[in-house]
Design an enzyme around this catalytic site. Structure first.
Site, PDB file in Angstrom:
ATOM      1  N   GLU A 299      12.162   2.884  45.145  1.00 44.81           N
ATOM      2  CA  GLU A 299      11.959   3.081  43.709  1.00 44.81           C
ATOM      3  C   GLU A 299      10.932   2.044  43.295  1.00 44.81           C
ATOM      4  O   GLU A 299      11.230   0.861  43.208  1.00 44.81           O
ATOM      5  CB  GLU A 299      13.275   2.875  42.941  1.00 44.81           C
ATOM      6  CG  GLU A 299      14.276   3.988  43.133  1.00 44.81           C
ATOM      7  CD  GLU A 299      13.981   5.259  42.321  1.00 44.81           C
ATOM      8  OE1 GLU A 299      14.801   6.174  42.344  1.00 44.81           O
ATOM      9  OE2 GLU A 299      12.914   5.326  41.670  1.00 44.81           O
TER      10      GLU A 299
ATOM     11  N   GLU B 135       6.773  11.695  36.884  1.00 44.47           N
ATOM     12  CA  GLU B 135       7.069  10.922  38.092  1.00 44.47           C
ATOM     13  C   GLU B 135       6.441  11.543  39.336  1.00 44.47           C
ATOM     14  O   GLU B 135       5.905  10.838  40.195  1.00 44.47           O
ATOM     15  CB  GLU B 135       8.583  10.798  38.292  1.00 44.47           C
ATOM     16  CG  GLU B 135       8.922   9.886  39.457  1.00 44.47           C
ATOM     17  CD  GLU B 135      10.339  10.017  39.966  1.00 44.47           C
ATOM     18  OE1 GLU B 135      11.214  10.497  39.228  1.00 44.47           O
ATOM     19  OE2 GLU B 135      10.567   9.625  41.126  1.00 44.47           O
TER      20      GLU B 135
ATOM     21  N   HIS C 228      10.188  14.704  44.192  1.00 44.62           N
ATOM     22  CA  HIS C 228      10.023  15.785  43.201  1.00 44.62           C
ATOM     23  C   HIS C 228       8.838  16.700  43.529  1.00 44.62           C
ATOM     24  O   HIS C 228       8.506  16.845  44.693  1.00 44.62           O
ATOM     25  CB  HIS C 228       9.932  15.185  41.802  1.00 44.62           C
ATOM     26  CG  HIS C 228      10.990  14.131  41.589  1.00 44.62           C
ATOM     27  ND1 HIS C 228      12.276  14.432  41.251  1.00 44.62           N
ATOM     28  CD2 HIS C 228      10.943  12.772  41.759  1.00 44.62           C
ATOM     29  CE1 HIS C 228      12.983  13.302  41.189  1.00 44.62           C
ATOM     30  NE2 HIS C 228      12.200  12.293  41.510  1.00 44.62           N
TER      31      HIS C 228
ATOM     32  N   HIS D 105       9.734   7.117  45.047  1.00 44.64           N
ATOM     33  CA  HIS D 105      10.155   7.535  43.703  1.00 44.64           C
ATOM     34  C   HIS D 105       9.802   6.471  42.687  1.00 44.64           C
ATOM     35  O   HIS D 105       9.500   5.332  43.030  1.00 44.64           O
ATOM     36  CB  HIS D 105      11.673   7.771  43.679  1.00 44.64           C
ATOM     37  CG  HIS D 105      12.093   9.021  44.347  1.00 44.64           C
ATOM     38  ND1 HIS D 105      12.475  10.145  43.673  1.00 44.64           N
ATOM     39  CD2 HIS D 105      12.168   9.323  45.679  1.00 44.64           C
ATOM     40  CE1 HIS D 105      12.775  11.096  44.542  1.00 44.64           C
ATOM     41  NE2 HIS D 105      12.597  10.632  45.772  1.00 44.64           N
TER      42      HIS D 105
END
Ligand SMILES: [Zn+2]
Length: 501
Positions: A459, A341, A327, A394
């Site tokens: 993740e 995040e 992101h 992430h």
């Protein structure tokens, strides 16, 4: 029901509705076909309807066993038909689901179900996002490619005649050699002559767990780990006339096969001999085979995993690693309890980069500040850098399950090395952080699919779980995450170096 399953059903319903619409309102003058659209990543077929399109090349009709058709508003054509008509070389790469068309200096790489092509090394979006895809028709599967994009890239022109649903191709083609007049005596062999300097495989033998493939000069070999088997490709090589093979099997090796291939097999090699070593159940190339290339051939030795070659230490300066913080900018990713995040992803990435740099690795970041970067751009950057490893960071979210915690590492389903890197990271990462090990998983993420190198996406934890969110924002826990991932990268590179030693 999983989201993916729901989505699949929804897509199937939409496809059916679309098919009905086509049949009812938009049947072209050449009629419609019932086809099966194959999803390369999900291994599923979806029935659909397609309109038949006629093709001509320089005024002459052009047709194959599967007709050209309109799907998703774009004309799709069988890759072999148009590739050969336009005098392009067509290479199919099973492992990656890619079709490579080569004509002169131009190289187009199309990936099944991917909306992006690579044209002469540059990532290029396909018109309307319609990808190359496998279409089942009349019991046969064909790889279909977008006509206009491929034709125009290869220097041909396409004119569309709406009245007759015909695509007229105009291309400058090289004259093919005139066919020999029929009255002339038949030449004994039409096969092209093998150049005198081609490598010749003169024999093979198997004894005491060592397979030896002998060549008359130093071979140029490419070894590919295909999971349950290993391919050894000898480039610009032919089997000598008196070559005789042998069988090979033991606890680790179940069989060996070989075949002579021509120019369409390996890019840039006119003659390739591929040996395929089928591994016995439980055996792996990395753990149980040592493959050595010498001046007089290749030898493959099998061994128990405990006797693996002596420890190899890697030289970090030889490796370029791309770290991709998820992101950024106007795309914050998940957002919980006022925490975004993108900020967690960047914070851990910066710590990871500093560890890797201290170890001597060359490290590249897709972003090091709070900026927005497209997914394809991230992959392009890594590809342009010629990196060895790509790691995307992430943080997870499960809106309706605040109890969910833990770590996943993702790899692309087409990548064996991706799966190895994912596991290499997942293990120390969970050990060092004490995070719940939710395992490794495959997924068709853009950054995993479009990157040329070994790539994974971590993740690191669930932002929707309060306790884990507090960990994810904690400076010393972030340091542990970075250490775990760095350890995994080093473990993976060391294991690969060992396997290739
Ligand atoms: Zn994310």
């Amino acid at each position: 029901m999983s989201m993916r399953k729901k989505l699949t059903i929804l897509l199937t319903v939409l496809a059916l509705l679309y098919a009905l619409t086509l049949t009812a309102f938009a049947a072209g003058p050449n009629g419609t076909l019932s086809v099966q659209l194959y999803s390369w990543n999900q291994h599923t077929y979806t029935p659909a309807s397609a309109e038949v399109v006629k093709l001509t090349l320089n005024g002459d009709p052009l047709s194959g066993d599967v007709p050209a058709m309109i799907q998703g508003g774009r004309t799709l054509v069988p890759v072999r038909l148009v590739g050969e008509a336009l005098q392009a070389q067509v290479l199919w790469v099973q492992q990656t689901g890619q079709v490579i068309l080569t004509k002169g200096e131009d190289v187009i790489v199309l990936t099944l179900d991917s909306a992006t092509a690579i044209v002469n090394g540059v990532s290029t979006p396909l018109p309307d996002g319609v990808p190359a895809q496998v279409v089942g028709y009349d019991g046969a599967d064909r790889t279909m490619i977008p006509l206009r994009f491929v034709s125009e890239t290869l220097g041909a022109q396409v004119e569309w005649d709406q009245a007759t649903y015909t695509a007229h191709l105009t291309a400058e083609l090289t004259e093919t050699a005139p066919e020999a007049p029929e009255e002339e005596p038949e030449t004994p062999s039409q096969e092209p002559e093998v150049p005198a300097d081609a490598v010749r495989i003169t024999g093979m033998s198997w004894s005491d767990g060592t397979l030896t493939i002998a060549t008359d000069q130093a071979p140029n070999c490419k070894v590919t780990d295909l999971g349950d088997r290993v391919a050894i490709d000898f480039l610009d090589t032919v089997l000598s006339e008196d070559f005789t093979g042998c069988t090979a099997s033991d606890t680790y090796l179940s069989d060996v096969r070989w075949a002579q291939h021509g120019a369409d097999f390996y890019p840039g090699s006119d003659y390739t001999v591929r040996f395929v070593l089928d591994l016995a159940a439980g055996a792996t190339a990395a753990g149980n085979l040592t493959i050595t290339t010498t001046l007089t051939g290749v030898s493959v030795t099998t061994h128990g995993a405990s006797e693996t070659a002596p420890t190899v230490s890697i030289n970090p300066q030889d490796y370029a690693i791309v770290i991709d913080p998820g992101h950024g900018g106007d795309r914050p990713g998940a957002c919980y309890e006022g925490i975004m995040e993108k900020d967690i992803d960047l914070a851990v990435s910066l710590k990871l980069v500093s560890i890797l740099q201290n170890q001597g690795f060359q490290v590249i970041m897709t972003r090091s500040t709070d900026v927005e970067i497209g997914l394809y751009e991230r992959a392009d950057l890594a590809n342009a850098a010629g990196a060895d490893v790509f790691v995307s960071l992430h943080s997870n979210a499960a809106e309706n399950r605040p109890d969910y915690q833990g770590i996943y590492t993702y790899y692309h389903p087409s990548s064996n090395r991706g799966a190895r890197l994912a596991q290499a990271i997942q293990t120390p990462l969970c050990q060092i952080t004490g995070g719940l090990d939710r395992g490794i998983k495959d997924a068709d993420f853009v950054v995993l699919r479009e990157t040329d190198m070994c790539a994974v996406l971590v993740e690191m934890g669930f932002m929707t779980n309060h306790e884990e969110l507090m960990n994810l924002t904690d400076d010393s826990y972030q340091q542990l995450l970075a250490q775990g991932i760095a350890q995994g990268i080093v473990d993976y590179l060391t294991a690969e170096a060992q396997a290739n030693a």
